[in-house]
Enzyme design. Structure first.
Site, PDB file in Angstrom:
ATOM      1  N   GLU A 289     133.136 -45.204 -38.560  1.00  0.00           N
ATOM      2  CA  GLU A 289     133.643 -44.385 -37.453  1.00  0.00           C
ATOM      3  C   GLU A 289     133.002 -43.014 -37.428  1.00  0.00           C
ATOM      4  OE1 GLU A 289     136.422 -41.420 -35.523  1.00  0.00           O
ATOM      5  OE2 GLU A 289     135.652 -41.505 -37.578  1.00  0.00           O
ATOM      6  N   GLU A 290     132.746 -42.455 -38.606  1.00  0.00           N
ATOM      7  CA  GLU A 290     132.261 -41.085 -38.688  1.00  0.00           C
ATOM      8  C   GLU A 290     130.833 -40.920 -38.165  1.00  0.00           C
ATOM      9  OE1 GLU A 290     134.141 -38.748 -39.131  1.00  0.00           O
ATOM     10  OE2 GLU A 290     135.788 -39.317 -40.454  1.00  0.00           O
TER      11      GLU A 290
ATOM     12  N   ASP B  65     140.878 -38.141 -43.968  1.00  0.00           N
ATOM     13  CA  ASP B  65     140.313 -38.652 -42.722  1.00  0.00           C
ATOM     14  C   ASP B  65     139.325 -39.744 -43.115  1.00  0.00           C
ATOM     15  OD1 ASP B  65     139.172 -39.147 -40.261  1.00  0.00           O
ATOM     16  OD2 ASP B  65     138.195 -37.205 -40.080  1.00  0.00           O
TER      17      ASP B  65
ATOM     18  N   HIS C 210     137.259 -33.077 -43.201  1.00  0.00           N
ATOM     19  CA  HIS C 210     135.792 -32.979 -43.267  1.00  0.00           C
ATOM     20  C   HIS C 210     135.343 -31.890 -44.238  1.00  0.00           C
ATOM     21  CE1 HIS C 210     134.390 -35.510 -39.624  1.00  0.00           C
ATOM     22  NE2 HIS C 210     135.571 -35.934 -40.047  1.00  0.00           N
TER      23      HIS C 210
ATOM     24  N   HIS D 253     140.047 -46.303 -39.475  1.00  0.00           N
ATOM     25  CA  HIS D 253     138.696 -46.419 -40.010  1.00  0.00           C
ATOM     26  C   HIS D 253     138.686 -46.126 -41.502  1.00  0.00           C
ATOM     27  CE1 HIS D 253     137.456 -42.116 -40.440  1.00  0.00           C
ATOM     28  NE2 HIS D 253     138.202 -41.890 -39.369  1.00  0.00           N
TER      29      HIS D 253
END
Length: 357
Positions: free
Chosen positions: A215-216, A183, A324, A67
């Site tokens: 995606e998140e 990420d 994150h 992603h």
């Protein structure tokens, strides 16, 4: 593998701005990286599809997926004093948000520097100093002194995307990369590097890579991509949160410099155990370090792909310290091992092997 070019690609991807829904810059970097080795197209969600050169349409289809989006923020309102109220995009812990530099995209597409601010301690009560502020109490300060100035001069609109302001660094001596958005920009880089390493190889499968958006915020891009590709098997690349700074040794399953992590279970997916064993056995045979995990939380695009026609799916993750948050560490050697394992797996797959999954 050309280390210098790999680091340069990871640097560009990490520095790129791209919260969920605003992945255009990341999509462009990935497209440029894989165009020499594949046929590329993009949809209106900013999903990118890269069909490997050499596909013939008559073999099992293996979907590679990563992603493109990063966690960030979005401007919700402009206060009379020019401060910007915002909401989170993706999963944040409140303690990691205040007092960081950010970049706010204005109406002209320029990214303007700002600071996530809260009430200075000088003006806090004793009780306020003991608690975390709610996100609704925080503001982004771009230096404006009124709402009119923020809108007219800084050209900031409601809905403006906001990203952490962090510049990639590479410590050559230690093989450590520091930056934002690993990420999942590190998974994006793995996928691009795999396509490059496979160039010119004779395979018994067709390979289609999807760089999936959003995606998140709920694996939204993957829900579109899976239907387009209709894969027989999938390999999902992630930047998984490292646990070696928070877990006792016996519970470390995603440690830095210990190889890619292959998860058996998280709250969204039970990976195909036969495909998982195939990958782990091959890694052992090739001397590629790997880690295995069983997670009580988490989630990834693999869950969505696996649920579409039940395509056997594994998730290969590069450990990311402090995922994150604004600042992350990744080890280059873990990136290399993830690429090597994936290339070896793809070279071993054929219709008979896949049928046994």
């Amino acid at each position: 593998m050309d280390k210098k070019k790999s680091i340069q690609l990871i640097e560009r991807l990490s520095n790129a701005h791209g919260i969920s829904g605003f992945e255009d810059e990341v999509a462009g970097i990935f497209t440029d990286a894989v165009k020499p080795f594949s046929s590329v197209e993009e949809d209106h969600m900013r999903n990118v599809y890269a069909a490997r050169n050499g596909n013939n349409g008559a073999r099992p289809v293996v979907q590679l997926d990563a992603h493109s989006d990063e966690v960030g923020f979005m401007v919700q309102a402009v206060k009379p004093n020019g401060m910007l109220r915002f909401v989170t995009v993706g999963g944040w812990v409140r303690a990691n948000i205040p007092a960081h530099k950010v970049r706010v995209r204005n109406h002209d597409g320029q990214y303007i520097s700002g600071i996530i601010a809260s009430t200075p301690p000088h003006f806090m009560t004793a009780e306020e100093r003991k608690r975390l502020p709610e996100v609704s109490e925080l503001v982004i300060d771009v230096g404006a002194t009124s709402a009119e100035e923020a809108v007219r001069d800084f050209k900031i609109d409601i809905g403006a995307p906001v990203v952490p302001d962090v510049t990639f660094e590479y410590n050559e001596a230690k093989g450590l990369m520091l930056g934002k958005a690993f990420d999942n920009r590190i998974g994006t880089a793995v996928m691009a590097e795999v396509l490059k390493e496979l160039d010119g190889s004779d395979l018994d499968i067709d390979v289609v890579a999807s760089l999936s958006a959003q995606e998140e915020v709920g694996e939204r891009g993957a829900q579109v991509a899976m239907k387009k590709i209709n894969a027989d098997v999938s390999i999902v690349f992630e930047g998984a949160p490292a646990d070696d700074t928070v877990m006792p040794e016996y519970m470390i399953q995603t440690g830095l410099k210990r190889g890619p992590m292959l998860r058996h279970f998280d709250s969204s997916i039970i990976v195909n155990p036969r495909f998982q064993k195939f990958c782990l056995d091959l890694a052992s045979e090739k001397g590629i370090p790997t880690q295995q995990s069983v997670r009580s939380g988490g989630g990834n695009d693999g869950a969505v792909i696996n649920l579409y026609h039940g395509a056997p799916t594994v998730v290969i993750s590069v450990p990311v310290r402090y995922a994150h948050t604004s600042y992350c560490f990744v080890a280059y050697e873990d990136f290399v091992s993830a690429v090597k394992l994936t290339v070896d797996v793809l070279k071993k797959l054929n219709a008979d092997v896949i049928e046994r999954f």
